[in-house]
Design a protein around this motif. Structure first.
Motif, mmCIF file in Angstrom:
data_model
loop_
_atom_site.group_PDB
_atom_site.id
_atom_site.type_symbol
_atom_site.label_atom_id
_atom_site.label_comp_id
_atom_site.label_asym_id
_atom_site.label_seq_id
_atom_site.Cartn_x
_atom_site.Cartn_y
_atom_site.Cartn_z
ATOM 1 N N UNK A 149 -10.129 3.664 52.982
ATOM 2 C CA UNK A 149 -11.068 4.728 53.423
ATOM 3 C C UNK A 149 -12.317 4.506 52.688
ATOM 4 N N UNK A 150 -13.297 5.550 52.843
ATOM 5 C CA UNK A 150 -14.661 5.438 52.243
ATOM 6 C C UNK A 150 -14.380 5.370 50.846
ATOM 7 N N UNK A 151 -13.569 6.268 50.402
ATOM 8 C CA UNK A 151 -13.301 6.475 48.657
ATOM 9 C C UNK A 151 -12.636 5.303 48.038
ATOM 10 N N UNK A 152 -12.421 4.385 48.914
ATOM 11 C CA UNK A 152 -11.512 3.074 48.407
ATOM 12 C C UNK A 152 -10.216 3.145 48.213
ATOM 13 N N UNK A 153 -9.524 4.397 48.594
ATOM 14 C CA UNK A 153 -8.044 4.493 48.544
ATOM 15 C C UNK A 153 -7.457 3.534 49.800
ATOM 16 N N UNK A 154 -6.384 2.995 49.319
ATOM 17 C CA UNK A 154 -5.616 2.251 50.478
ATOM 18 C C UNK A 154 -4.435 3.008 50.951
ATOM 19 N N UNK A 155 -4.398 2.712 52.417
ATOM 20 C CA UNK A 155 -3.319 3.440 52.989
ATOM 21 C C UNK A 155 -2.362 2.397 53.816
ATOM 22 N N UNK A 156 -1.199 2.118 53.526
ATOM 23 C CA UNK A 156 -0.283 1.333 54.080
ATOM 24 C C UNK A 156 0.336 2.005 55.393
ATOM 25 N N UNK A 157 0.536 1.383 56.625
ATOM 26 C CA UNK A 157 1.019 1.657 57.603
ATOM 27 C C UNK A 157 2.110 0.633 58.286
ATOM 28 N N UNK A 158 3.168 1.016 58.419
ATOM 29 C CA UNK A 158 4.243 0.050 58.968
ATOM 30 C C UNK A 158 4.410 0.299 60.477
ATOM 31 N N UNK A 159 4.212 -0.307 61.128
ATOM 32 C CA UNK A 159 4.216 -0.144 62.706
ATOM 33 C C UNK A 159 5.116 -0.872 63.425
ATOM 34 N N UNK A 218 7.621 -8.065 66.470
ATOM 35 C CA UNK A 218 8.376 -6.600 66.059
ATOM 36 C C UNK A 218 7.672 -5.788 65.055
ATOM 37 N N UNK A 219 6.957 -6.231 64.066
ATOM 38 C CA UNK A 219 6.395 -5.432 63.134
ATOM 39 C C UNK A 219 5.120 -5.734 62.495
ATOM 40 N N UNK A 220 4.144 -4.533 62.416
ATOM 41 C CA UNK A 220 2.999 -5.121 61.990
ATOM 42 C C UNK A 220 2.765 -4.165 60.708
ATOM 43 N N UNK A 221 2.255 -4.617 59.658
ATOM 44 C CA UNK A 221 1.758 -3.820 58.241
ATOM 45 C C UNK A 221 0.397 -3.955 58.318
#
Length: 127
Positions: free
Chosen positions: A94-104, A86-89
């Motif tokens: 990225x290259x700069x080390x910043x985290x992006x969280x995606x809820x799909x 049902x759900x994927x996180x």
């Protein structure tokens, strides 16, 4: 989902009205209710515009594009959580080390693509 969001906005404005009107009067309740409606409506529009529209899986990682055609997140997968089918996180770095969280949610994508993304995420997250 849009119907549920609209219902949430209506209930929230009604709750603000019911709380503010007896204490401060109808005029302040109307102003407060209008402000709450505007804030929630703008947040809904912003969310709809930033909602993931296109995913691209490449050798370097995953890139996610919004409905407006802007790059929302890009990077390699460093973390993954999956709740059934049902759900994927995903956590993308990225290259700069910043985290992006995606809820799909599974219904956002084609079932085969969702499965492929989940397998790739589990594999990349444990490497």
């Amino acid at each position: 989902m849009y119907l549920a969001t609209a219902l949430f906005i209506v209930v929230s404005v009604a709750a603000v009205w019911a709380t503010v009107a007896p204490r401060f009067g109808v005029v302040r309740a109307a102003m407060t209710g209008t402000a709450v409606f505007a804030i929630l409506a703008l947040a809904t529009v912003r969310h709809a515009r930033n909602e993931p529209r296109a995913f691209k899986i490449g050798p370097d990682g995953v890139s996610v594009w919004s409905r407006m055609g802007t790059l929302r997140a890009q990077g390699r997968i460093v973390g993954c959580s999956q709740w059934s089918d049902c759900l994927l996180m995903l956590s993308l770095e990225d290259e700069g080390g910043k985290l992006h969280r995606l809820l799909i949610a599974a219904d956002m994508l084609d079932p085969d693509f969702f499965r492929e993304l989940a397998v790739l995420a589990r594999r990349c997250a444990h490497v």
